[in-house]
Design an enzyme around this catalytic site. Structure first.
Site, PDB file in Angstrom:
ATOM      1  N   ASP A  12      25.268  50.305  57.549  1.00 36.89           N
ATOM      2  CA  ASP A  12      26.093  49.157  57.929  1.00 36.89           C
ATOM      3  C   ASP A  12      27.572  49.429  57.617  1.00 36.89           C
ATOM      4  O   ASP A  12      28.460  49.064  58.374  1.00 36.89           O
ATOM      5  CB  ASP A  12      25.607  47.912  57.172  1.00 36.89           C
ATOM      6  CG  ASP A  12      24.119  47.694  57.353  1.00 36.89           C
ATOM      7  OD1 ASP A  12      23.690  47.450  58.484  1.00 36.89           O
ATOM      8  OD2 ASP A  12      23.377  47.811  56.356  1.00 36.89           O
TER       9      ASP A  12
ATOM     10  N   HIS B 185      20.431  43.929  53.907  1.00 40.26           N
ATOM     11  CA  HIS B 185      20.470  44.671  55.178  1.00 40.26           C
ATOM     12  C   HIS B 185      19.760  43.817  56.222  1.00 40.26           C
ATOM     13  O   HIS B 185      18.590  44.021  56.549  1.00 40.26           O
ATOM     14  CB  HIS B 185      19.788  46.029  55.045  1.00 40.26           C
ATOM     15  CG  HIS B 185      19.685  46.748  56.368  1.00 40.26           C
ATOM     16  ND1 HIS B 185      20.768  47.276  57.026  1.00 40.26           N
ATOM     17  CD2 HIS B 185      18.613  47.004  57.162  1.00 40.26           C
ATOM     18  CE1 HIS B 185      20.375  47.831  58.163  1.00 40.26           C
ATOM     19  NE2 HIS B 185      19.071  47.669  58.268  1.00 40.26           N
TER      20      HIS B 185
HETATM   21  C1  LMR Z   1      19.149  49.167  61.832  1.00 37.03           C
HETATM   22  O1  LMR Z   1      19.971  48.550  61.169  1.00 37.03           O
HETATM   23  O2  LMR Z   1      19.466  49.909  62.768  1.00 37.03           O
HETATM   24  C2  LMR Z   1      17.689  48.977  61.554  1.00 37.03           C
HETATM   25  O3  LMR Z   1      17.508  48.636  60.237  1.00 37.03           O
HETATM   26  C3  LMR Z   1      17.140  47.945  62.462  1.00 37.03           C
HETATM   27  C4  LMR Z   1      15.637  47.823  62.337  1.00 37.03           C
HETATM   28  O4  LMR Z   1      15.156  46.709  62.161  1.00 37.03           O
HETATM   29  O5  LMR Z   1      14.934  48.824  62.404  1.00 37.03           O
END
Ligand code: LMR
Length: 443
Positions: A249, A277
């Site tokens: 992120d 997250h």
């Molecule tokens: C991401 O942020 O790309 C992943 O965590 C999304 C997911 O739910 O796999």
């Protein structure tokens, strides 16, 4: 994410295993098999030689194959302890890196970076211990074969297996990538419950067989709460050594700030992701810097920062799922590599990085007992400290609180899974009035 195969949703082929951050499971049934990469000549008649490296491949009927060795295509045919005498004196002692979800797509990007030396350093030999599942065993063998074929000098040994108690043995690092996928009609609480059970087992396994100093990075979603569950079952390990991945992120946030400012990413620093997250995460533009200046002085469009940038980062994982039809893999792998580098190299003076860690005693008033993403720095020895003193204005505080509440709710949903915890577990209960933070396309 662990690569243990569930009998449910994931479609896997021998070569193309669909492991995503939400998409695999770990089982702990069968045996561990070894794929070995040696630098010492093997003398067996069916040894295969590559330069000074030989690996013996046993056929299914091969000599020495054990009945309980169903993945036994590869076997180590030399004494690995002899390895020390045959390698550069400048190399550090070998580290053992266990990876769950090892046959999946994230791992397929990550393992080759680790083996090449670009993650732990070009003087750091590694042993890779790869956890898969009954369903992924062929793919796991394929991964091991490709690792062998790369002739990475720093890769001293590869073990593959589907029993986390064997695969995690002696681990210095555990990268928990595999997790079960969300199925149609499932609520977030269901996912927490299902994946929680996996992380109970893996936490216990780490507790039993990993080194007490093992660093654990949880990637399988919901990664913050999965990390909390795992650490709750691993009292022999330092709970501070459990992380959930938010570096992805942070990288996303840095890129979007750079694009808006018309600069290259490298000039963007001091970006932290606060919280979970999930879509409640808080990408902090208030403390971010661009070319050493406050990002808000370079990007003066506050409306963009609050109403475009922020939701764009919060939902970028979901958008990627829509575009790709699966979760991010390459960028997730890169961010895991970045996360490790952040811990094994000193943080540049004045900067910080994001990682979700146990909140106990944090300087930002976030309640103890959850795994929350903070600004951290490291001396480069694998440990970290939370950086105090960042500006938390009303805008940030309100959103940080929302993410804290979400994590508290998640913890409430899995209270029974952290019941043996050595952290305090509030009696939050379940079901909770949980705002659905499913990422669009996640189904
Ligand atoms: C991401 O942020 O790309 C992943 O965590 C999304 C997911 O739910 O796999």
């Amino acid at each position: 994410m662990t690569t243990t195969m569930t009998t449910m949703t994931t479609t896997m082929t021998a070569r193309a295993t669909t492991t995503t951050r939400a998409r695999t499971t770990t089982t702990t049934t069968t045996t561990t098999t070894r794929a070995a990469i040696g630098r010492r000549r093997a003398r067996e008649p069916n040894a295969r030689r590559r330069g000074d490296a030989c690996v013996r491949y046993n056929t299914p009927a091969g000599v020495g194959r054990k009945a309980d060795d169903p993945l036994g295509v590869f076997r180590l045919e030399y004494d690995i302890s002899m390895d020390e005498a045959h390698r550069p004196k400048t190399w550090k002692p070998t580290v053992t890196v266990a990876v769950s979800g090892a046959a999946g797509q994230i791992s397929n990007h990550l393992l080759f970076k680790i083996a090449s030396g670009s993650v732990f350093g070009h003087d750091q030999p590694v042993v890779l211990r790869l956890l898969g599942s009954e369903r992924s065993r062929q793919a796991l063998e394929g991964v091991a074969m490709e690792l062998e074929d790369c002739l990475f000098p720093l890769l001293r040994e590869v073990d593959i297996g589907i029993d986390c108690r064997k695969v995690f043995a002696g681990a210095d690092w555990a990268l928990l990538i595999g997790a079960k996928p969300r199925g149609p009609g499932m609520e977030r609480g269901d996912l927490l419950e299902m994946n929680g059970a996996i992380f109970v087992d893996q936490g216990k396994a780490l507790n039993e067989v990993a080194k007490p100093t093992c660093k654990v990075i949880v990637v399988g979603n919901p990664c913050n709460t999965n990390a909390l569950i795992a650490l709750s079952h691993a009292p022999n390990l330092d709970p501070r050594n459990f992380h959930a991945l938010t570096k992805l992120d942070e990288n996303r946030a840095k890129c979007q700030l750079a694009l808006k400012a018309g600069v290259f990413y490298e000039t963007v620093s001091n970006v932290v992701i606060w919280g979970n997250h999930s879509t409640t995460q808080v990408p902090d533009f208030v403390n971010a810097k661009i070319d050493g200046k406050k990002a808000t002085e370079v990007i003066t469009d506050q409306d963009w920062l609050e109403n475009d940038f922020t939701p764009a980062i919060q939902t970028r994982g979901g958008l990627l799922i829509k575009k790709w039809g699966r979760s991010s893999a390459a960028s997730t792998a890169v961010s895991i590599a970045d996360h490790i580098r952040n811990l094994v190299n000193p943080t540049p003076e004045g900067d910080w990085f994001s990682t979700a860690v146990l909140s106990n005693g944090n300087p930002y008033g976030i309640q103890d007992g959850i795994v929350y993403s903070f600004p951290c720095r490291s001396k480069g020895d694998g440990s970290y400290e939370i950086v105090p003193g960042l500006e938390v204005n009303d805008w940030l505080r309100e959103r940080m609180k929302k993410s804290e509440e979400e994590l508290t709710s998640e913890k409430g949903c899995v209270g029974h899974l952290v019941g043996e915890a050595h952290v305090d577990v509030p009696d939050a209960g379940c079901p909770v009035d949980l705002e659905d933070t499913l990422l669009p396309g996640e189904m």
